[in-house]
Scaffold this active site. Structure first.
Site, PDB file in Angstrom:
ATOM      1  N   ALA A 125       0.901  -1.091   0.035  1.00  0.00           N
ATOM      2  CA  ALA A 125      -0.077   0.077  -0.169  1.00  0.00           C
ATOM      3  C   ALA A 125       1.081   1.369   0.033  1.00  0.00           C
ATOM      4  O   ALA A 125       0.406   2.097  -0.382  1.00  0.00           O
ATOM      5  CB  ALA A 125      -0.792   0.171   1.102  1.00  0.00           C
ATOM      6  N   CYS A 126       2.023   1.149   0.722  1.00  0.00           N
ATOM      7  CA  CYS A 126       2.691   2.646   0.886  1.00  0.00           C
ATOM      8  C   CYS A 126       4.242   2.215   1.004  1.00  0.00           C
ATOM      9  O   CYS A 126       4.735   1.467   1.382  1.00  0.00           O
ATOM     10  CB  CYS A 126       2.379   3.061   1.932  1.00  0.00           C
ATOM     11  SG  CYS A 126       2.991   4.934   2.497  1.00  0.00           S
ATOM     12  N   GLY A 127       5.090   3.068   0.117  1.00  0.00           N
ATOM     13  CA  GLY A 127       6.267   3.225  -0.151  1.00  0.00           C
ATOM     14  C   GLY A 127       7.075   3.867   1.137  1.00  0.00           C
ATOM     15  O   GLY A 127       8.285   2.862   1.332  1.00  0.00           O
TER      16      GLY A 127
END
Length: 276
Positions: free
Chosen positions: A116-118
């Site tokens: 979902a998120c880096g």
């Protein structure tokens, strides 16, 4: 190589008709990928299997840990075995070229990366504000508004996994004329970008001047950060931008376009690159 999609059981309910339908469904595969440099674990991210070498290479480049694909001598899957006794292909080992070393240490994290998120779990925002090596603000890129408006449709036409599952993001590197040079899909929007950067770096040295990063998702901070690290002067997103993405694009001199759907889009930084 692991499967990109798999079949699962699904029960579909129709409340108005008071009916349900049992049928199989195709979903995108999500599995962990551990990236090692030598024998040292670097990071683990949740991704859709496929183009793992591009993902590993792109991650190292967009994190500033490597500056060129030539700094890598070899990429290989480790022979890790799953519970079914078959190879999982969920570990990539990177062997650096002679004399090469990581330019920066791994970013401090409080948890493993997800699809979902880096940057979620990073110790602080300052930790992810990596100083880019390229003056993207000086890039002479000029964009035709009609070309910009059509980029998401061009990307959508090359998303076969999304067509089957509806569950993956896509990213592309495009020319100013709208030609898509590289397209990759993944459950993680940041992974899709890393795959694109890794693939493109095999053919071209960074920076990727006079190009556009096209993403099927929102324009988040990590997307703009990766563009800056790869020397890409423009980002075109289908979805909305975040405040931090706008701030970073403004500081870096990146043209940030969002809410892009033919025939409209919104520009949040460097609109001067759009021809009138």
């Amino acid at each position: 190589m692991g499967r990109v999609t798999t079949r699962v059981r699904r029960t579909r309910w129709d409340v108005e008709a008071d009916a349900r339908l049992e049928r199989p469904d195709t979903v995108a595969v999500e599995e962990p990928l551990e990236i090692r440099v030598g024998e040292e674990p670097l990071t683990t991210t949740m991704r859709t299997p496929g183009d793992d070498f591009d993902l590993a290479l792109g991650h190292l480049l967009t994190e500033g840990q490597l500056h060129s694909a030539t700094e890598v001598a070899r990429l290989m899957h480790c022979t890790d075995i799953g519970e079914d006794g078959l190879p999982t292909y969920n570990v990539v080992e990177v062997t650096l070229a002679a004399g090469a070393s990581l330019h920066t240490p791994p970013r401090a994290r409080t948890e493993a990366m997800t699809s979902a998120c880096g940057v979620c779990g990073s110790a602080s925002v300052d930790d992810v504000r990596t100083r880019g090596r390229f003056a993207v603000a000086d890039d002479p890129l000029v964009l035709d508004p009609a070309v910009v408006a059509g980029l998401p449709d061009a990307l959508r036409a090359r998303q076969p996994v999304f067509e089957r599952t509806g569950g993956v993001h896509a990213a592309a590197l495009a020319t100013a004329a709208g030609e898509l040079l590289v397209v990759r899909e993944d459950v993680g929007r940041h992974n899709a970008v890393d795959k694109v950067v890794g693939a493109a770096s095999r053919e071209h040295e960074l920076p990727f001047s006079a190009t556009v990063l096209v993403v099927s998702a929102r324009a988040s901070f990590e997307i703009v950060q990766k563009a800056a690290m790869a020397g890409i002067p423009a980002v075109v997103a289908v979805g909305a931008p975040t405040s931090l993405a706008v701030d970073l694009a403004t500081q870096a001199g990146i043209t940030l376009v969002a809410f892009t759907r033919t025939p409209r889009f919104s520009v949040y930084s460097r609109p001067d690159r759009l021809s009138s």
